[in-house]
Design a protein around this motif. Structure first.
Motif, PDB file in Angstrom:
ATOM      1  N   GLN A 133      80.413  81.069 -31.204  1.00 46.64           N
ATOM      2  CA  GLN A 133      80.317  81.936 -30.036  1.00 46.64           C
ATOM      3  C   GLN A 133      79.598  81.238 -28.891  1.00 46.64           C
ATOM      4  O   GLN A 133      80.055  81.254 -27.742  1.00 46.64           O
TER       5      GLN A 133
ATOM      6  N   SER B  38      91.739  91.941 -25.173  1.00 53.19           N
ATOM      7  CA  SER B  38      90.645  91.313 -25.905  1.00 53.19           C
ATOM      8  C   SER B  38      89.304  91.922 -25.527  1.00 53.19           C
ATOM      9  O   SER B  38      88.451  92.148 -26.383  1.00 53.19           O
ATOM     10  N   ALA B  41      88.998  95.228 -27.174  1.00 49.70           N
ATOM     11  CA  ALA B  41      88.853  95.022 -28.618  1.00 49.70           C
ATOM     12  C   ALA B  41      87.417  94.647 -28.943  1.00 49.70           C
ATOM     13  O   ALA B  41      86.863  95.105 -29.947  1.00 49.70           O
ATOM     14  N   SER B  42      86.782  93.837 -28.080  1.00 52.56           N
ATOM     15  CA  SER B  42      85.399  93.448 -28.371  1.00 52.56           C
ATOM     16  C   SER B  42      84.470  94.657 -28.261  1.00 52.56           C
ATOM     17  O   SER B  42      83.516  94.776 -29.031  1.00 52.56           O
ATOM     18  N   TYR B  45      84.785  96.424 -31.472  1.00 53.74           N
ATOM     19  CA  TYR B  45      84.057  95.729 -32.537  1.00 53.74           C
ATOM     20  C   TYR B  45      82.573  96.073 -32.508  1.00 53.74           C
ATOM     21  O   TYR B  45      81.937  96.194 -33.544  1.00 53.74           O
ATOM     22  N   VAL B  53      81.636  89.277 -34.334  1.00 58.16           N
ATOM     23  CA  VAL B  53      83.058  89.194 -34.001  1.00 58.16           C
ATOM     24  C   VAL B  53      83.269  89.596 -32.541  1.00 58.16           C
ATOM     25  O   VAL B  53      84.123  89.033 -31.850  1.00 58.16           O
ATOM     26  N   THR B  56      82.628  86.672 -30.232  1.00 59.91           N
ATOM     27  CA  THR B  56      83.732  85.708 -30.314  1.00 59.91           C
ATOM     28  C   THR B  56      84.941  86.200 -29.532  1.00 59.91           C
ATOM     29  O   THR B  56      85.540  85.467 -28.744  1.00 59.91           O
ATOM     30  N   GLU B  57      85.296  87.466 -29.755  1.00 63.37           N
ATOM     31  CA  GLU B  57      86.489  88.020 -29.108  1.00 63.37           C
ATOM     32  C   GLU B  57      86.314  88.027 -27.589  1.00 63.37           C
ATOM     33  O   GLU B  57      87.234  87.663 -26.846  1.00 63.37           O
ATOM     34  N   GLY B  61      88.757  85.369 -26.416  1.00 67.50           N
ATOM     35  CA  GLY B  61      89.952  86.122 -26.062  1.00 67.50           C
ATOM     36  C   GLY B  61      90.083  86.418 -24.594  1.00 67.50           C
ATOM     37  O   GLY B  61      91.155  86.277 -24.015  1.00 67.50           O
ATOM     38  N   SER B  62      88.967  86.838 -23.972  1.00 67.81           N
ATOM     39  CA  SER B  62      89.132  87.291 -22.602  1.00 67.81           C
ATOM     40  C   SER B  62      88.662  86.277 -21.577  1.00 67.81           C
ATOM     41  O   SER B  62      88.909  86.459 -20.396  1.00 67.81           O
TER      42      SER B  62
END
Lengths: 238, 83
Positions: A133, B38, B41-42, B45, B53, B56-57, B61-62
């Motif tokens: 991350q 994304s 979605a985060s 989460y 997660v 990370t997303e 993702g974004s």
């Protein structure tokens, strides 16, 4: 012919629907953790000393998987580099100047975002987040850097250097675990420290920082390749 | 039960954004729509107690994926105008 294909598709879809319906009807959610998860949840903090349970699983219990993930990312970056790098030393044509807003805001935001990325992977054993991350956040600050200061040429050398040094040290620390402690990637080669402080959990902060630097350098390298090939095409006569 | 209601609303927006990403004529709008998927979605989460997660997303993702898609779109457009 067409009717046969359509009816075949309908049969396949119906079979899938029946399968998922059975799965849905017979699904009963588990009440507790399964034995492996219960072992991690109960013994993890004592054995590894990491306050973030996810980190203790990712870096120590499943550390070999993490090494594999880092390797896959390295291969991806290398392949993109091979495919996109056509000629060395071609100069970037200065594109038109960016707006004052973007450059001024980037000057303030880039250090803050990069610092946040470093914070995420340094505190990976205490708070949510970790090497992957933090590395991704570092790379997103690098995107902003490339977008805001287009004319400037960036070197691959420091990124390549960071990536290889951190990857090498990661494997070296993992091998030190075989010599000094119980096995490959054992984190108890360093003193465990006090639970919940920054310098705790043995080698986990060190390993996660190396992973963070490596992931950040790899993702930045991919973006740099894409940026440079775009700049080359802007040149007149190419 | 506000979180469940919020999660349902976010999920509906995500489905709408997925349809936009598939059907919109303009590719840039489609890329931004997939980035919004994304992002939401985060958020979901985080509500599902998976902050690792979620980070990370949100970052990959974004941020990263949208950036890389825009670079590639720019490159494709250059080649189209050159031909």
């Amino acid at each position: 012919m067409k009717i046969a294909r359509t009816s075949f598709l309908i049969v396949v879809v119906l079979a899938l629907a029946w399968m998922f319906f059975q799965l849905f009807m017979h699904y009963d959610s588990r009440e507790g953790l399964n034995p492996v998860a219960r072992y991690y949840a109960e013994q993890g903090p004592d054995e590894t000393g990491a306050a973030n349970l996810v980190t203790s699983v990712v870096v120590t219990y499943r550390g070999l998987d993490t090494l594999g993930e880092v390797t896959i990312l390295f291969l991806t970056a290398a392949i993109i580099g091979i495919l996109l790098r056509t000629e060395r030393g071609s100069r970037l044509k200065p594109v038109r100047e960016n707006s004052e807003f973007l450059t001024t805001a980037s000057r303030i935001l880039i250090p803050v975002i990069a610092l946040f990325g470093v914070y995420i992977f340094l505190n990976g054993h205490l708070t949510p987040g970790g090497g992957f991350q933090g590395g991704a956040v570092l790379a997103s600050s690098f995107i902003l850097l490339l977008m805001a200061f287009t004319g400037r040429r960036m070197g691959h050398r420091i990124l390549d250097f960071t990536e290889s040094i951190s990857g090498f040290s990661f494997v070296l620390i993992a091998l030190l675990g075989v010599v000094l402690a119980a096995g490959f990637l054992d984190n108890s080669i360093l003193p465990p420290g006090r639970f919940g402080t920054l310098f705790s959990a043995g080698a986990i902060p060190l390993i996660y920082s190396l992973i963070g630097l490596k992931v950040g350098a790899e993702l930045s390298n991919i973006i740099l390749e894409l940026n440079q090939i775009q700049g080359r095409d802007d040149e007149p006569g190419s | 039960m506000i979180p469940i209601l919020l999660i349902i609303i976010l999920a509906i927006i995500m489905v709408v954004m997925a349809l936009v990403a598939i059907h919109h004529k303009n590719l840039q709008v489609a890329v931004v729509a997939s980035g919004i998927i994304s992002l939401f979605a985060s958020v979901i989460y985080v509500f599902l107690a998976a902050p690792d997660v979620a980070i990370t997303e949100a970052s990959i993702g974004s941020a990263l994926t949208v950036g890389i898609f825009f670079y590639v779109l720019n490159k494709i457009r250059h080649e189209d105008s050159a031909n």
